[in-house]
Design an enzyme around this catalytic site. Structure first.
Site, mmCIF file in Angstrom:
data_model
loop_
_atom_site.group_PDB
_atom_site.id
_atom_site.type_symbol
_atom_site.label_atom_id
_atom_site.label_comp_id
_atom_site.label_asym_id
_atom_site.label_seq_id
_atom_site.Cartn_x
_atom_site.Cartn_y
_atom_site.Cartn_z
ATOM 1 N N ARG A 16 -58.029 -6.334 70.391
ATOM 2 C CA ARG A 16 -57.185 -5.186 70.844
ATOM 3 C C ARG A 16 -57.955 -3.935 71.096
ATOM 4 O O ARG A 16 -59.041 -3.743 71.203
ATOM 5 C CB ARG A 16 -56.206 -5.347 69.655
ATOM 6 C CG ARG A 16 -56.744 -4.478 68.380
ATOM 7 C CD ARG A 16 -55.796 -4.023 67.336
ATOM 8 N NE ARG A 16 -56.439 -3.032 66.326
ATOM 9 C CZ ARG A 16 -55.975 -2.865 65.098
ATOM 10 N NH1 ARG A 16 -54.889 -3.499 64.713
ATOM 11 N NH2 ARG A 16 -56.384 -1.884 64.207
ATOM 12 N N MET A 18 -59.188 -0.577 72.578
ATOM 13 C CA MET A 18 -60.501 -0.548 73.493
ATOM 14 C C MET A 18 -61.241 -1.628 73.734
ATOM 15 O O MET A 18 -61.435 -1.896 74.949
ATOM 16 C CB MET A 18 -61.228 0.738 73.154
ATOM 17 C CG MET A 18 -60.779 2.165 73.424
ATOM 18 S SD MET A 18 -61.999 3.318 73.355
ATOM 19 C CE MET A 18 -61.601 3.883 71.728
ATOM 20 N N ASP A 37 -63.921 -10.986 66.790
ATOM 21 C CA ASP A 37 -63.047 -10.095 66.134
ATOM 22 C C ASP A 37 -62.550 -10.886 65.055
ATOM 23 O O ASP A 37 -62.792 -12.085 64.887
ATOM 24 C CB ASP A 37 -62.077 -9.662 66.769
ATOM 25 C CG ASP A 37 -61.162 -8.482 66.506
ATOM 26 O OD1 ASP A 37 -60.960 -8.413 65.327
ATOM 27 O OD2 ASP A 37 -61.214 -7.519 67.438
ATOM 28 N N ASP A 60 -66.953 -11.511 61.613
ATOM 29 C CA ASP A 60 -66.794 -10.373 60.867
ATOM 30 C C ASP A 60 -67.966 -9.837 60.829
ATOM 31 O O ASP A 60 -69.079 -10.274 60.404
ATOM 32 C CB ASP A 60 -66.599 -10.702 59.330
ATOM 33 C CG ASP A 60 -66.536 -9.808 58.275
ATOM 34 O OD1 ASP A 60 -66.894 -8.418 58.819
ATOM 35 O OD2 ASP A 60 -66.142 -9.684 57.149
ATOM 36 N N TYR A 152 -66.414 8.016 58.454
ATOM 37 C CA TYR A 152 -66.133 7.787 59.770
ATOM 38 C C TYR A 152 -67.126 8.542 60.485
ATOM 39 O O TYR A 152 -68.053 7.884 61.284
ATOM 40 C CB TYR A 152 -64.770 7.935 60.304
ATOM 41 C CG TYR A 152 -64.668 7.512 61.764
ATOM 42 C CD1 TYR A 152 -64.392 6.342 61.913
ATOM 43 C CD2 TYR A 152 -64.577 8.440 62.775
ATOM 44 C CE1 TYR A 152 -64.245 5.954 63.390
ATOM 45 C CE2 TYR A 152 -64.360 8.149 64.018
ATOM 46 C CZ TYR A 152 -64.117 6.763 64.278
ATOM 47 O OH TYR A 152 -63.657 6.209 65.633
ATOM 48 N N LYS A 156 -70.667 7.378 62.821
ATOM 49 C CA LYS A 156 -70.510 7.394 63.864
ATOM 50 C C LYS A 156 -71.846 8.343 64.509
ATOM 51 O O LYS A 156 -72.609 8.008 65.572
ATOM 52 C CB LYS A 156 -69.250 8.099 64.799
ATOM 53 C CG LYS A 156 -68.159 6.963 64.677
ATOM 54 C CD LYS A 156 -68.222 5.732 65.173
ATOM 55 C CE LYS A 156 -67.057 4.838 65.137
ATOM 56 N NZ LYS A 156 -67.443 3.672 65.768
ATOM 57 N N VAL A 185 -58.361 8.378 72.127
ATOM 58 C CA VAL A 185 -58.004 7.512 73.078
ATOM 59 C C VAL A 185 -56.629 6.897 72.327
ATOM 60 O O VAL A 185 -56.769 6.336 71.130
ATOM 61 C CB VAL A 185 -59.034 6.403 73.529
ATOM 62 C CG1 VAL A 185 -58.422 5.364 74.398
ATOM 63 C CG2 VAL A 185 -60.081 7.152 74.184
ATOM 64 N N THR A 187 -54.771 4.149 70.979
ATOM 65 C CA THR A 187 -55.252 2.666 70.465
ATOM 66 C C THR A 187 -54.333 2.411 69.256
ATOM 67 O O THR A 187 -53.777 3.555 68.643
ATOM 68 C CB THR A 187 -56.548 2.526 70.368
ATOM 69 O OG1 THR A 187 -56.926 3.285 69.342
ATOM 70 C CG2 THR A 187 -57.336 2.622 71.505
HETATM 71 N N1 LIG Z 1 -59.124 5.575 69.524
HETATM 72 C C1 LIG Z 1 -59.890 6.409 69.446
HETATM 73 O O1 LIG Z 1 -59.530 7.603 69.683
HETATM 74 C C2 LIG Z 1 -61.479 6.327 69.113
HETATM 75 C C3 LIG Z 1 -62.054 7.517 69.459
HETATM 76 C C4 LIG Z 1 -63.417 7.532 69.292
HETATM 77 C C5 LIG Z 1 -64.171 6.246 68.980
HETATM 78 N N2 LIG Z 1 -63.407 5.245 68.658
HETATM 79 C C6 LIG Z 1 -63.880 3.977 68.356
HETATM 80 O O2 LIG Z 1 -63.865 2.906 69.471
HETATM 81 C C7 LIG Z 1 -63.998 1.755 68.774
HETATM 82 C C8 LIG Z 1 -62.529 0.819 69.159
HETATM 83 O O3 LIG Z 1 -61.483 1.647 68.605
HETATM 84 P P1 LIG Z 1 -60.118 1.296 68.589
HETATM 85 O O4 LIG Z 1 -59.260 2.669 68.692
HETATM 86 O O5 LIG Z 1 -59.801 0.412 70.119
HETATM 87 O O6 LIG Z 1 -59.651 0.570 67.399
HETATM 88 P P2 LIG Z 1 -58.621 -0.610 67.061
HETATM 89 O O7 LIG Z 1 -58.219 -0.612 65.699
HETATM 90 O O8 LIG Z 1 -57.459 -0.594 67.906
HETATM 91 O O9 LIG Z 1 -59.569 -1.664 67.513
HETATM 92 C C9 LIG Z 1 -60.851 -2.151 66.494
HETATM 93 C C10 LIG Z 1 -61.059 -3.569 66.450
HETATM 94 O O10 LIG Z 1 -62.119 -3.765 65.474
HETATM 95 C C11 LIG Z 1 -61.764 -5.072 64.959
HETATM 96 N N3 LIG Z 1 -62.627 -4.996 63.576
HETATM 97 C C12 LIG Z 1 -62.313 -4.266 62.571
HETATM 98 N N4 LIG Z 1 -63.199 -4.752 61.675
HETATM 99 C C13 LIG Z 1 -63.946 -5.608 61.969
HETATM 100 C C14 LIG Z 1 -64.725 -6.602 61.372
HETATM 101 N N5 LIG Z 1 -65.312 -6.251 60.272
HETATM 102 N N6 LIG Z 1 -65.550 -7.371 62.134
HETATM 103 C C15 LIG Z 1 -65.076 -7.686 63.544
HETATM 104 N N7 LIG Z 1 -64.012 -6.959 64.018
HETATM 105 C C16 LIG Z 1 -63.379 -5.813 63.353
HETATM 106 C C17 LIG Z 1 -60.337 -4.890 64.637
HETATM 107 O O11 LIG Z 1 -59.812 -6.173 64.231
HETATM 108 C C18 LIG Z 1 -59.898 -4.416 66.079
HETATM 109 O O12 LIG Z 1 -59.516 -5.386 66.930
HETATM 110 C C19 LIG Z 1 -64.274 1.858 67.329
HETATM 111 O O13 LIG Z 1 -65.611 1.781 66.921
HETATM 112 C C20 LIG Z 1 -63.710 3.256 67.137
HETATM 113 O O14 LIG Z 1 -64.220 3.864 66.069
HETATM 114 C C21 LIG Z 1 -62.055 5.253 68.892
#
Ligand SMILES: NC(=O)c1ccc[n+]([C@@H]2O[C@H](COP(=O)([O-])OP(=O)(O)OC[C@H]3O[C@@H](n4cnc5c(N)ncnc54)[C@H](O)[C@@H]3O)[C@@H](O)[C@H]2O)c1
Length: 257
Positions: A16, A18, A37, A60, A152, A156, A185, A187
């Site tokens: 799901r 990004m 995932d 995982d 967090y 990062k 972003v 999400t």
């Molecule tokens: N959304 C933002 O604004 C943003 C900004 C900067 C960085 N990020 C980073 O981008 C990446 C994607 O984020 P997103 O916003 O799409 O989040 P999201 O929560 O929509 O997606 C994250 C995905 O990671 C999976 N996940 C979580 N724990 C897991 C595990 N133990 N094993 C396997 N999969 C696992 C979840 O099931 C999910 O599908 C992340 O690393 C997040 O930190 C997001």
């Protein structure tokens, strides 16, 4: 458009947000993609959309055995893994002194240990081929610090150290390792974070308002850049820490009236 013909890419957190956008983009650019995932239903649904070019594996990222199994499934189905996007991540929002150690450990496990285990798991295939590309997903928040996100932002920021070290260790073996730091972003993670913590919601809205490009990013704007970093077009790019954030980490711009 990047050319990913012949690439076999694992995308963690690909079910799901990004991650799902990256999966679709890489498949469109010619790659075969392994969606990895913990969300089985969502992962299978994205895979079925893409037909023969994608499979879902339950992974995982915090478990070394789970990584071994996922890489073996990828190898059996498509062949040796050429590329990895360590995208899976979680956040926990609270003031530092109110962050339970269990939550701290959980965030470190997924966001940092998971990236270490991922690189470790795909290294044998890439070393064997003397070729490979890895992109680790950090966050603009990890480059500047961010109120209420101590665990967090620590993970990062840590991704940069891990990325640079892996780039130094593996460059001579034909493997490139880069870090990409998205800005804000839209999400499921962002929506959950904003819904669960009003201070964080305010901070994120303010960040976007005063950005050089004053809007949230779209998932495809991140996927485009990762696809380039995975492609042979980026053959001399390694060890970089690349913000793709609309200017989040720069100084504040005055908003238009
Ligand atoms: N959304 C933002 O604004 C943003 C900004 C900067 C960085 N990020 C980073 O981008 C990446 C994607 O984020 P997103 O916003 O799409 O989040 P999201 O929560 O929509 O997606 C994250 C995905 O990671 C999976 N996940 C979580 N724990 C897991 C595990 N133990 N094993 C396997 N999969 C696992 C979840 O099931 C999910 O599908 C992340 O690393 C997040 O930190 C997001």
């Amino acid at each position: 458009m990047s050319n990913l013909d012949g690439k076999i890419v694992i995308v963690t957190g690909g079910a799901r947000g990004m991650g799902a956008s990256h999966v679709r983009k890489f498949a469109n650019d010619g790659a075969r993609v392994v969606i990895a995932d913990v969300l089985d239903d969502e992962g299978h649904s994205v895979a079925s959309e893409l037909g023969d070019t994608a499979i879902f594996v339950h992974l995982d990222v915090t478990s070394e055995q789970s990584w071994t199994d996922a890489v073996e499934t990828a190898r059996t189905h498509f062949g040796p893994v050429t590329s990895l996007v360590n995208n899976a991540g979680i956040e926990f929002a609270a003031p530092l002194h109110e962050t339970p150690v269990e939550q701290w450990n959980k965030v470190i496990d997924v966001n940092l240990k998971g990236v270490f285990l991922g690189i470790k798991a795909v290294a044998p295939d890439m070393l064997g081929a003397r070729s490979g590309a890895i992109v680790n997903i950090g966050s603009g928040a990890g480059l500047i610090g961010y109120e209420n996100l101590s665990a967090y932002t620590s993970t990062k920021a840590g991704i940069n150290g891990l990325t640079m070290t892996a780039a130094i260790e593996y460059g001579k073996h034909g493997i490139r390792v880069n870090a990409l730091h998205p800005g804000v972003v839209q999400t499921p993670m962002l929506r959950n974070a904003m819904d669960s913590n009003s201070d964080l919601k305010q901070a994120l809205n303010d960040s976007v308002r005063f950005q050089a490009i004053p809007r949230m990013g779209e998932t495809h704007e991140i996927s485009e850049v990762i696809s380039f970093l995975l492609s042979d077009q980026a053959s001399f790019v390694t060890g970089v820490s690349l913000p793709v954030d609309g200017g989040l980490i720069l100084g504040k711009a005055t908003p238009l009236a």
